[in-house]
Design an enzyme around this catalytic site. Structure first.
Site, PDB file in Angstrom:
ATOM      1  N   ASN A 115       0.640  -1.372  -0.225  1.00 61.49           N
ATOM      2  CA  ASN A 115      -0.266   0.112   0.021  1.00 61.49           C
ATOM      3  C   ASN A 115       0.607   1.690  -0.179  1.00 61.49           C
ATOM      4  O   ASN A 115       2.053   1.354   0.911  1.00 61.49           O
ATOM      5  CB  ASN A 115      -1.013  -0.074   1.457  1.00 61.49           C
ATOM      6  CG  ASN A 115      -0.885   0.567   2.496  1.00 61.49           C
ATOM      7  OD1 ASN A 115      -1.101   2.075   2.609  1.00 61.49           O
ATOM      8  ND2 ASN A 115       0.653   0.091   3.305  1.00 61.49           N
ATOM      9  N   PHE A 119      -1.261   8.630   4.270  1.00 61.16           N
ATOM     10  CA  PHE A 119      -1.998   9.010   5.590  1.00 61.16           C
ATOM     11  C   PHE A 119      -3.403   9.444   5.153  1.00 61.16           C
ATOM     12  O   PHE A 119      -3.342  11.105   5.417  1.00 61.16           O
ATOM     13  CB  PHE A 119      -0.876  10.045   6.253  1.00 61.16           C
ATOM     14  CG  PHE A 119      -0.168   9.270   6.640  1.00 61.16           C
ATOM     15  CD1 PHE A 119       0.223   7.879   7.476  1.00 61.16           C
ATOM     16  CD2 PHE A 119       1.025  10.533   7.921  1.00 61.16           C
ATOM     17  CE1 PHE A 119       0.860   7.444   8.255  1.00 61.16           C
ATOM     18  CE2 PHE A 119       2.102   9.932   8.437  1.00 61.16           C
ATOM     19  CZ  PHE A 119       1.614   8.238   8.318  1.00 61.16           C
ATOM     20  N   SER A 179       5.882   4.941   8.875  1.00 60.69           N
ATOM     21  CA  SER A 179       5.053   4.824   7.088  1.00 60.69           C
ATOM     22  C   SER A 179       6.508   4.941   5.794  1.00 60.69           C
ATOM     23  O   SER A 179       7.113   6.444   6.016  1.00 60.69           O
ATOM     24  CB  SER A 179       4.018   5.637   7.333  1.00 60.69           C
ATOM     25  OG  SER A 179       4.024   5.729   5.397  1.00 60.69           O
ATOM     26  N   ASN A 181       5.394   5.568   3.454  1.00 57.43           N
ATOM     27  CA  ASN A 181       4.107   6.416   2.583  1.00 57.43           C
ATOM     28  C   ASN A 181       4.543   7.913   2.102  1.00 57.43           C
ATOM     29  O   ASN A 181       3.673   8.179   1.754  1.00 57.43           O
ATOM     30  CB  ASN A 181       3.149   5.803   2.619  1.00 57.43           C
ATOM     31  CG  ASN A 181       3.064   4.319   1.689  1.00 57.43           C
ATOM     32  OD1 ASN A 181       4.513   3.747   0.573  1.00 57.43           O
ATOM     33  ND2 ASN A 181       2.384   3.389   2.528  1.00 57.43           N
ATOM     34  N   THR A 182       4.884   8.597   3.112  1.00 57.83           N
ATOM     35  CA  THR A 182       4.926  10.487   3.446  1.00 57.83           C
ATOM     36  C   THR A 182       6.196  10.670   3.020  1.00 57.83           C
ATOM     37  O   THR A 182       7.542  10.135   4.226  1.00 57.83           O
ATOM     38  CB  THR A 182       4.211  10.980   5.082  1.00 57.83           C
ATOM     39  OG1 THR A 182       3.215  10.946   4.603  1.00 57.83           O
ATOM     40  CG2 THR A 182       4.317  12.198   4.911  1.00 57.83           C
ATOM     41  N   LYS A 221       6.279   3.805  16.929  1.00 58.26           N
ATOM     42  CA  LYS A 221       5.997   2.963  15.554  1.00 58.26           C
ATOM     43  C   LYS A 221       7.304   2.848  14.984  1.00 58.26           C
ATOM     44  O   LYS A 221       7.970   4.227  14.217  1.00 58.26           O
ATOM     45  CB  LYS A 221       4.893   3.098  15.050  1.00 58.26           C
ATOM     46  CG  LYS A 221       4.305   1.845  14.484  1.00 58.26           C
ATOM     47  CD  LYS A 221       3.349   1.517  13.340  1.00 58.26           C
ATOM     48  CE  LYS A 221       2.543   0.304  12.447  1.00 58.26           C
ATOM     49  NZ  LYS A 221       1.148   0.115  11.897  1.00 58.26           N
ATOM     50  N   ASN A 250       6.299  -1.022  11.209  1.00 58.02           N
ATOM     51  CA  ASN A 250       5.784  -0.611  10.075  1.00 58.02           C
ATOM     52  C   ASN A 250       5.734  -1.708   8.923  1.00 58.02           C
ATOM     53  O   ASN A 250       6.260  -3.163   8.820  1.00 58.02           O
ATOM     54  CB  ASN A 250       5.576   0.483   9.780  1.00 58.02           C
ATOM     55  CG  ASN A 250       4.652   1.361   9.751  1.00 58.02           C
ATOM     56  OD1 ASN A 250       3.947   1.054   8.007  1.00 58.02           O
ATOM     57  ND2 ASN A 250       4.445   2.325   9.700  1.00 58.02           N
TER      58      ASN A 250
END
Length: 344
Positions: A115, A119, A179, A181-182, A221, A250
């Site tokens: 994925n 966010f 994450s 993805n940012t 995390k 994560n």
């Protein structure tokens, strides 16, 4: 029953499938009767006694990881499946759509998901409104992050805004600095950025605790893509700031376990079975350093009682499910808890 439902859902595009399920669960969550019926259909297993971690009595050690219910809209229904607690979010101060679609890719051959949602968030105000409608008896972790448009130098302000907003509604707050993805977010795991962020959050947490009379634990995390030296540095920072818990881990950027797959080149975090080995490695390395001083929540690749046991043996006090729950449904929770009950 779940296998048939999953077969139908997997015919849909992954994010469409997710939206359909979460929309249905959000409707169920508004009714006590329907939520209770969901529990009956799931066949939940009673766990032999609570698990005390971070000063919280968890009904059982199996929780839902952040990322499934990002908007905290379906908690009453999800709780009935047998989770000991639920973690909601990641939530950001301002609403944001996340990354462009498509951004979720199933890899059934490996029981995995990639994925790059980024966010996607309804904002703190709507998120908290959803929390207020939830059964107060549900143990709630709230996962906070920064908006994509916020420069890294100002990231602490987003986390402080998130902490202040959710403090009165959370049983613990998870700080997501991992994450993939940012853009640039994982730089916040590095010293001195993490040191400064946790110092600021601790100061704010102390003020909130003094004002409210409630002490809310902080959990950090972290990523699985860390070497031993990085893990040791992070462990030292967590210890120095007396952080209450660490979530490991994560999603991963590694594609070694799915090399050659048609989705292997897709950008994003890989979760599911391929994550098991590296997330357990990080859990074990953290435990070796922390020696139980800071409890670990084990996440990544848990899709059976045996893989859950591996996390506990590596040093985790609690575990969380995400991709395994997508592939196996509530039965996975039952199987893990039954296995623990039989071996206590």
């Amino acid at each position: 029953m779940y296998a048939g439902l999953r077969s139908l859902l997997f015919k849909l595009e992954p994010e469409t499938s997710h939206d359909v399920v979460m929309g249905a669960l959000a409707v169920v969550a508004k009714s006590r009767v329907l939520s209770a019926l969901a529990g009956v259909l799931a066949g939940r297993v009673e766990f032999a006694g609570p698990v005390e971690v971070m000063g919280i009595d968890f009904a059982n050690p199996v929780g839902l990881a952040a990322g499934l219910d990002k908007q905290a809209s379906a908690g009453n229904a999800l709780h009935q499946f047998g989770f000991g607690w639920l973690e909601f979010g990641t939530v950001t101060p301002e609403p944001q759509p996340g990354n462009p679609k498509p951004r979720i890719f199933r890899i059934p051959e490996h029981q995995a998901i990639i994925n790059r949602l980024g966010f996607n968030s309804v904002s703190l105000n709507r998120f908290i409104s959803n929390l207020k409608r939830m059964d107060p008896k549900i143990i709630k972790g709230i996962n906070i992050g920064k908006n994509a448009a916020t420069p890294l130098k100002d990231a602490a302000q987003d986390y402080l805004t998130g902490l202040r907003a959710v403090y009165d509604h959370a049983d613990y707050v998870a700080v997501n600095v991992s994450s993939p993805n940012t853009r640039g977010l994982r730089e916040l795991q590095q010293h001195p950025a993490l040191d400064a962020l946790l110092a600021a959050l601790n100061r704010q947490r102390q003020q909130l605790a003094d004002n409210s009379g409630r002490y809310i634990p902080l959990v950090v995390k972290i990523a699985p893509d860390l070497d031993q030296a990085q893990i040791d540095v992070i462990a030292g920072i967590l210890r120095r700031h007396k952080i209450d818990g660490v979530a490991a881990t994560n999603t991963t950027l590694s594609r070694d376990a799915i090399a050659g797959h048609r989705f292997a080149s897709e950008v994003g975090g890989l979760s599911g079975q391929p994550l098991q080995t590296c997330s357990t490695r990080v859990t074990a390395a953290l435990y070796a350093n922390l020696q139980g001083e800071i409890p670990i929540i084990g996440i990544g690749g848990i899709n059976s009682p045996e893989s859950a046991l591996e996390k506990f043996q590596a040093g985790a006090k609690l575990i969380q499910l995400y991709s395994g729950f997508i592939y196996h449904g509530p039965k996975l929770i039952r199987d893990i808890l039954s296995h623990i009950n039989q071996n206590q």
